[in-house]
Design a protein around this motif. Structure first.
Motif, short mmCIF file in Angstrom:
data_model
loop_
_atom_site.label_atom_id
_atom_site.label_comp_id
_atom_site.label_asym_id
_atom_site.label_seq_id
_atom_site.Cartn_x
_atom_site.Cartn_y
_atom_site.Cartn_z
N LEU B 221 -51.58 -6.32 25.97
CA LEU B 221 -50.36 -7.19 25.07
C LEU B 221 -50.03 -8.24 26.00
O LEU B 221 -49.91 -8.31 27.40
N ALA B 222 -49.35 -9.18 25.36
CA ALA B 222 -48.66 -10.36 26.07
C ALA B 222 -47.32 -9.56 26.80
O ALA B 222 -46.86 -8.62 25.89
N ARG B 223 -46.70 -10.14 27.63
CA ARG B 223 -45.81 -9.67 28.29
C ARG B 223 -44.37 -9.72 27.22
O ARG B 223 -43.73 -8.48 26.98
N GLU B 224 -44.25 -10.76 26.45
CA GLU B 224 -43.24 -10.84 25.33
C GLU B 224 -43.75 -9.75 24.30
O GLU B 224 -42.65 -9.20 23.52
N GLU B 225 -44.88 -9.45 23.97
CA GLU B 225 -45.16 -8.59 23.00
C GLU B 225 -44.67 -7.17 23.47
O GLU B 225 -44.10 -6.34 22.66
N LEU B 226 -45.01 -7.04 24.58
CA LEU B 226 -44.57 -5.69 25.02
C LEU B 226 -43.07 -5.36 24.85
O LEU B 226 -42.49 -4.30 24.70
N CYS B 227 -42.34 -6.38 25.44
CA CYS B 227 -40.83 -6.44 25.44
C CYS B 227 -40.35 -6.31 24.16
O CYS B 227 -39.42 -5.45 24.00
N LEU B 228 -40.78 -6.92 23.27
CA LEU B 228 -40.57 -6.68 21.86
C LEU B 228 -40.80 -5.58 21.11
O LEU B 228 -39.60 -4.94 20.70
N LEU B 229 -41.91 -4.89 21.47
CA LEU B 229 -42.14 -3.63 20.83
C LEU B 229 -40.99 -2.29 21.60
O LEU B 229 -40.54 -1.60 21.16
N ALA B 230 -40.79 -2.78 22.87
CA ALA B 230 -40.06 -1.87 23.78
C ALA B 230 -38.49 -1.89 23.14
O ALA B 230 -38.00 -0.71 22.93
N ALA B 231 -38.08 -3.24 22.76
CA ALA B 231 -36.67 -3.10 22.28
C ALA B 231 -36.56 -2.87 20.92
O ALA B 231 -35.61 -2.09 20.88
N LEU B 232 -37.58 -2.88 19.88
CA LEU B 232 -37.58 -2.13 18.72
C LEU B 232 -37.63 -0.72 18.84
O LEU B 232 -36.66 0.02 18.16
N ARG B 233 -38.38 -0.18 19.65
CA ARG B 233 -38.54 1.16 20.12
C ARG B 233 -37.06 1.86 20.35
O ARG B 233 -36.67 2.87 20.01
N ASP B 234 -36.49 0.97 21.21
CA ASP B 234 -35.24 1.59 21.72
C ASP B 234 -34.00 1.22 20.94
O ASP B 234 -32.79 1.46 21.52
N GLY B 254 -42.07 -23.87 20.18
CA GLY B 254 -42.74 -24.14 18.95
C GLY B 254 -43.91 -23.08 18.91
O GLY B 254 -44.38 -22.90 17.60
N GLU B 255 -44.27 -22.43 19.87
CA GLU B 255 -45.50 -21.45 19.48
C GLU B 255 -44.96 -20.22 19.17
O GLU B 255 -45.51 -19.14 18.79
N ILE B 256 -43.66 -19.86 19.33
CA ILE B 256 -43.00 -18.47 19.14
C ILE B 256 -43.14 -18.00 17.69
O ILE B 256 -43.89 -16.98 17.68
N PRO B 257 -43.11 -18.72 16.81
CA PRO B 257 -43.22 -18.24 15.43
C PRO B 257 -44.76 -17.79 15.18
O PRO B 257 -44.92 -16.91 14.25
N GLN B 258 -45.44 -18.59 15.63
CA GLN B 258 -46.98 -18.33 15.40
C GLN B 258 -47.34 -16.90 16.10
O GLN B 258 -48.08 -16.04 15.54
N SER B 259 -46.91 -16.86 17.20
CA SER B 259 -47.15 -15.63 18.19
C SER B 259 -46.53 -14.24 17.51
O SER B 259 -47.27 -13.25 17.10
N LEU B 260 -45.09 -14.58 16.99
CA LEU B 260 -44.70 -13.66 16.09
C LEU B 260 -45.32 -12.83 14.81
O LEU B 260 -45.59 -11.76 14.81
N ALA B 261 -45.81 -14.04 14.09
CA ALA B 261 -46.68 -13.72 12.84
C ALA B 261 -47.81 -12.85 13.26
O ALA B 261 -48.39 -11.90 12.69
N ALA B 262 -48.69 -13.35 14.40
CA ALA B 262 -49.97 -12.74 14.57
C ALA B 262 -49.80 -11.36 15.04
O ALA B 262 -50.30 -10.41 14.76
N TRP B 263 -48.46 -11.14 16.01
CA TRP B 263 -48.36 -9.90 16.52
C TRP B 263 -47.91 -8.76 15.30
O TRP B 263 -48.57 -7.64 15.29
N PHE B 264 -47.14 -9.09 14.58
CA PHE B 264 -46.63 -8.26 13.22
C PHE B 264 -47.76 -7.86 12.49
O PHE B 264 -47.83 -6.89 12.07
N ASN B 265 -48.77 -8.91 12.14
CA ASN B 265 -49.94 -8.80 11.52
C ASN B 265 -50.82 -7.63 12.21
O ASN B 265 -51.07 -6.79 11.48
N ALA B 266 -51.06 -7.72 13.49
CA ALA B 266 -51.66 -6.83 14.17
C ALA B 266 -51.15 -5.33 14.18
O ALA B 266 -51.63 -4.25 13.94
#
Ligand code: FE2
Lengths: 282, 276
Positions: B221-234, B254-266
């Motif tokens: 995972l990307a570092r931000e992706e792991l942080c986001l999942l951990a925060a949701l889990r907590d 500018g790249e954040i929305p795109q990353s978020l969309a890709a992660w949530f899809n996955a």
């Protein structure tokens, strides 16, 4: 007399233990097997592959549960969480009876994961019988207890192993899973006559029989379940069948497991000792 | 001696370190074996059984620190934390915490060994841990900032310093080929790979240990992706979790929305998200 109240009035024939190395063969070829014995603990999990695999087996086969950690003979009380999980599994498998060992293995909540021999005392028999009754009342399924192989005897014992077995199953009013290989192994380790043992077991309580192979060392025999059944064990099996009538029989093979066909063929040798069904050509 | 006293004594003898020779006075000798020899059969069986089971679950740790150090470590760990579960599946549940307090058992690179232990325990959990009903894409059509989402309980999120995911996969491949530990840890190719991995400068490696179609996988995972999942889990809301994930991120806004969309899809395709 195969069907009795200790095996849920079923008339199961010869089965084998369900083992991971055979999964592929079973799912690809769906061989005809009368029944499988599963180790309950392997499926007392919360999700994932073990339960998914079990459900596929249950679609096609009859399954009987065999436990290794109930420890009826441990001085501590039964573990409620354990019983709750076991009951959920019994509901899933519809196991007509379940089995576990006449042994102990845990103390103060610490587990040895071994099947340790009992000191054959009246105190131990009374406690063990009480726990078997308690478990049966909670699980609502007949229970049969299995004699284990042993490598030690204790000074505190007040009776022989078969007297202890009788004492427990009469007090608990439960069934016996007679392991004739274990009788043989213990008879060699403790120098007693295995025929006396087989002839002392209450025949009307035998719900199931185990057969297996073992390993011989210089000074003792170890119950390793990694060999074919030897002739003296077949003789004990024959003696047990003569007394109890045709009984659900299961071959245990747990280590250095050969092909499915080899294990199944070894198990079906038991049919030599079982009368052919009425009208069947042999 | 009551039954309870008898069993306490014998259990203490069996679970004592292998080097301890118990007083087996309560065991009857026979014409071939002394009391001590008979008890010793059980004593050895106990240790073989638990060490074998730990080896099955932690082959990567064994490869990292070597077979002898592994045996020593397991003996010390289980002497302090004997099994408290009816299943040996739970034997390793306290290994990470214990090893943190006893790093001298973890070889020359305790952080490396610890990363491996965390990955391998996560593997056990991912294999047969519980699951909840997964949320599909249709459940995530209208994300609102205040919503809370859960993570499947069988998933572990690991923040590691060493590429233990790659190493464990190599260990598995060697085991499949040779079949046992001694070969795995003496295979030349294998040792070289491990040496190189251990020598590499520690860097951040973010791994999700999960299962798909009943098989366990390690997903980077990307570092931000792991942080986001951990925060949701907590228990964070979606907005809080996103804030936390990108708080110190170098990712251009500018790249954040795109990353978020890709992660949530996955995540929704993998069935990772569930109700909290
Ligand atoms: Fe058995």
């Amino acid at each position: 007399m195969p069907a009795n109240r200790f095996n849920g009035f079923t008339d199961y024939g010869v089965g084998i233990g369900l083992r991971i190395p055979h999964y592929a063969h079973i799912f690809e070829r769906t061989p005809v097997v009368d029944w499988f014995e599963i180790i309950s603990e392997n499926f007392m999990v919360e999700g994932g592959r073990p339960l998914a695999t079990l459900d596929r087996i249950l679609e096609r086969y009859r399954v009987v549960q065999h436990g290794v950690s109930m420890y009826f003979g441990s001085a501590e009380p039964l573990n409620r969480e354990h019983l709750r999980r076991l009951k959920a599994l019994v509901r899933r498998t519809k196991s007509p009876w379940i089995t576990d060992h006449l042994c102990w293995g845990s103390v103060d909540g610490r587990y040895s994961h071994d099947l340790l021999p009992m000191p054959y005392t009246f105190e131990a028999a009374a406690l063990t019988a009480r726990k078997i009754r308690e478990a049966r009342d909670f699980l609502e399924v007949p229970i049969a207890v299995e004699n284990v192989s042993s490598y030690a005897e204790f000074h505190v014992s007040e009776m022989t192993e078969w007297q202890f077995l009788n004492e427990v199953v009469e007090r608990a009013d439960c069934g016996v899973l007679l392991d004739v290989n274990n009788i043989y192994v213990s008879s060699r380790n403790h120098s007693f006559d295995p025929d006396v043992y087989v002839n002392s077991v209450p025949a009307e309580r035998i719900a199931q029989i185990h057969i297996a192979g073992h390993s011989k060392f210089e000074k003792y025999i170890l119950d390793t379940h990694d060999h074919p059944v030897i002739d003296p064990v077949w003789s004990l099996y024959q003696a047990a069948i003569r007394r109890a009538g045709p009984t659900a029989t299961l071959l245990e093979w747990d280590d250095r497991i050969p092909s499915f066909d080899e294990v199944h063929a070894e198990a079906r040798k038991a049919e030599r000792y079982l009368p052919a069904p009425v009208g069947a050509a042999r | 001696m009551s039954l309870a006293e008898f069993q306490r004594r014998m259990a203490a003898d069996l679970m004592a370190p292998m080097s301890v020779i118990p007083d087996a006075g309560y065991v009857k000798p026979n014409d071939r074996l002394s009391s001590a020899e008979r008890l010793d059969i059980y004593h050895r069986q106990y240790w073989y059984r638990v060490i074998d089971s730990m080896y099955e679950d932690f082959p990567g740790l064994c490869a990292v620190i070597g077979q002898r150090a592994f045996d020593r470590l397991i003996e010390a760990y289980l002497a302090e934390h004997p099994s408290q579960s009816f299943t040996m599946r739970d034997l390793g549940s306290r290994l990470e915490a214990w090893l943190r307090g006893n790093p001298h058992y973890a070889g020359r690179r305790p952080e490396f060994a610890l990363d491996m232990v965390r990955l391998e325990w996560a593997h056990v959990v991912a294999f047969d841990g519980p699951s909840k009903d997964a949320l599909g894409p249709e459940d995530l059509l209208e994300p609102n900032p205040e919503m809370r989402l859960g993570l499947q309980p069988y998933i572990s999120l690991l923040d590691c310093h060493y590429p233990v995911d790659e190493i464990r996969i190599k260990v598995n491949a060697t085991l499949d080929e040779h079949g046992d530990a001694s070969n795995a840890s003496t295979g030349r190719e294998h040792r070289t790979a491990l040496r190189n991995a251990g020598r590499r400068k520690p860097k951040d490696v973010h791994i999700a240990v999960h299962r798909w179609d009943l098989t366990v996988y390690y997903r980077r995972l990307a570092r931000e992706e792991l942080c986001l999942l951990a925060a949701l889990r907590d228990g964070a809301t979606l907005a809080e979790a996103i804030d936390r994930a990108f708080e110190s991120s170098p990712m251009p806004i500018g790249e954040i929305p795109q990353s978020l969309a890709a992660w949530f899809n996955a995540w929704s395709a993998l069935g990772w998200l569930c109700r909290p």
